[in-house]
Design an enzyme around this catalytic site. Structure first.
Site, PDB file in Angstrom:
ATOM      1  N   SER A 126       0.806  -1.218   0.000  1.00 45.23           N
ATOM      2  CA  SER A 126       0.000   0.000   0.000  1.00 45.23           C
ATOM      3  C   SER A 126       0.839   1.268   0.000  1.00 45.23           C
ATOM      4  O   SER A 126       0.326   2.333  -0.314  1.00 45.23           O
ATOM      5  CB  SER A 126      -0.955   0.011   1.206  1.00 45.23           C
ATOM      6  OG  SER A 126      -0.229   0.198   2.404  1.00 45.23           O
TER       7      SER A 126
ATOM      8  N   LYS B 225       1.360   4.928   6.975  1.00 43.88           N
ATOM      9  CA  LYS B 225       0.560   5.642   5.975  1.00 43.88           C
ATOM     10  C   LYS B 225       1.028   7.093   5.914  1.00 43.88           C
ATOM     11  O   LYS B 225       1.724   7.586   6.791  1.00 43.88           O
ATOM     12  CB  LYS B 225      -0.933   5.627   6.350  1.00 43.88           C
ATOM     13  CG  LYS B 225      -1.546   4.242   6.464  1.00 43.88           C
ATOM     14  CD  LYS B 225      -1.737   3.584   5.116  1.00 43.88           C
ATOM     15  CE  LYS B 225      -2.285   2.180   5.293  1.00 43.88           C
ATOM     16  NZ  LYS B 225      -2.304   1.412   4.043  1.00 43.88           N
TER      17      LYS B 225
END
Lengths: 162, 158
Positions: free
Chosen positions: A43, A85
């Site tokens: 991701s 993230k």
């Protein structure tokens, strides 16, 4: 020369003190201040690759909050399991995504770390006073397979360093 | 005399709470241990294991996963779920960590903890870890689990 002298040198007391200090500093640094993390998943490609090692600076946000663009570690569960993230939305902002393009309060956000296009769409969300919007850099993957969203400030452990 | 009585009462109350915290912690650890799967169970052993897991819950217990996307209600349904998982899974070890207990009233409590699931045949590698919030109730002097809800680190926009 005795074995202890070989191991501990001419001043064994000083050597032992140095060992204790080194072990204590290492434990504090890598156990609490600079946490090692190993990436799993795709991701955060291309910024953070699967299996790549990084460190989380847990003191980065002691004096100031996370900034837009920062790559942060978010506690999932326990003390060692975390998401890595990027922060793209700050508390109080309105965020939306149309055809892969992020807008903050209606203004397109420049994302130079993104590689390639994306077709993601997301209805506008209003971030709470203590919420950050975090998302991975790899938006070529299917949106339903990507973990992203609002993270409470208390869950952000620190800033990820590579 | 009043002071001594007060001290005794405070010490007694503290002992009760400490005891309840220990009981709840033991309950959660035992429930996790019972939820573990050896992978070598016969169908009868699987049902017995599921029944042992269900006895940690109240009759009206509710399990909510992923912000309510999946729900299981009642002890019987929980037993059915446990039996299903025992049939479908290989060897798994379930454990709990970072247990934080709050005693709300004499007969209710909440616990926040991490549930770790590791594969026994994968060298103990962690396959899943979730933070959960557990509501507990004291019934007939014994603590039971009244509700389990997973806590999401990220709130995905709808």
């Amino acid at each position: 020369m005795t074995i202890s002298r070989m191991l501990l040198g001419r001043r064994p007391k000083i050597t032992l003190i140095r060992i204790v200090v080194l072990v204590t500093v290492s434990y504090l640094t890598f156990g609490h201040l600079l946490l090692p993390v190993r990436g799993e998943g795709i991701s955060m490609l291309p910024t953070f690759r699967n299996g790549e090692l990084g460190f989380v600076n847990t003191l980065a946000y002691v004096r100031k909050p996370p900034q837009r663009g920062d790559i942060v570690a978010i506690r999932i569960a326990g003390g060692r399991l975390m998401y890595v993230k990027r922060v793209i939305g700050l508390p109080g902002e309105r965020l939306s995504i149309a055809n892969g393009r992020v807008r903050i309060d209606g203004i397109p956000l420049a994302e130079p770390y993104m590689v390639g296009g994306s077709d993601w769409d997301l209805d506008e969300v209003k971030l709470g006073t203590d919420e950050f919007f975090v998302i991975g850099d790899n938006r070529r993957m299917a949106i339903q397979n990507h973990d992203f969203g609002m993270a409470a400030r208390e869950r952000i452990i620190g800033k990820v360093l590579f | 005399m009043a002071l001594v009585t007060g001290i005794v009462l405070v010490a007694g109350a503290r002992a009760c709470f400490w005891s309840d915290r220990r009981l709840i912690r033991n309950l959660l650890e035992e429930a996790a241990a019972e939820a573990s799967i050896t992978g070598r169970e016969t169908p009868i052993e699987r049902m017995a294991g599921a029944a042992r897991v269900a006895r940690f819950f109240t009759e009206d217990a509710m399990i909510r996963l992923d912000q309510g996307a999946s729900m299981v209600g009642g002890r019987n349904a929980i037993m059915g779920l446990a039996a299903q998982m025992r049939s479908a899974s290989g060897p798994l070890r379930v454990s709990v960590q970072d247990v934080q207990i709050t005693l709300n009233r004499p007969a209710t409590a909440t616990a926040r903890l991490t549930v770790i699931v590791s594969g026994a045949d994968l060298g103990g590698r962690v396959t899943a870890a979730r933070e959960v919030s557990v509501a507990l109730r004291k019934e007939s002097g014994a603590w039971l689990i009244g509700g389990v809800e997973t806590v999401s680190a990220l709130q995905r926009p709808k």
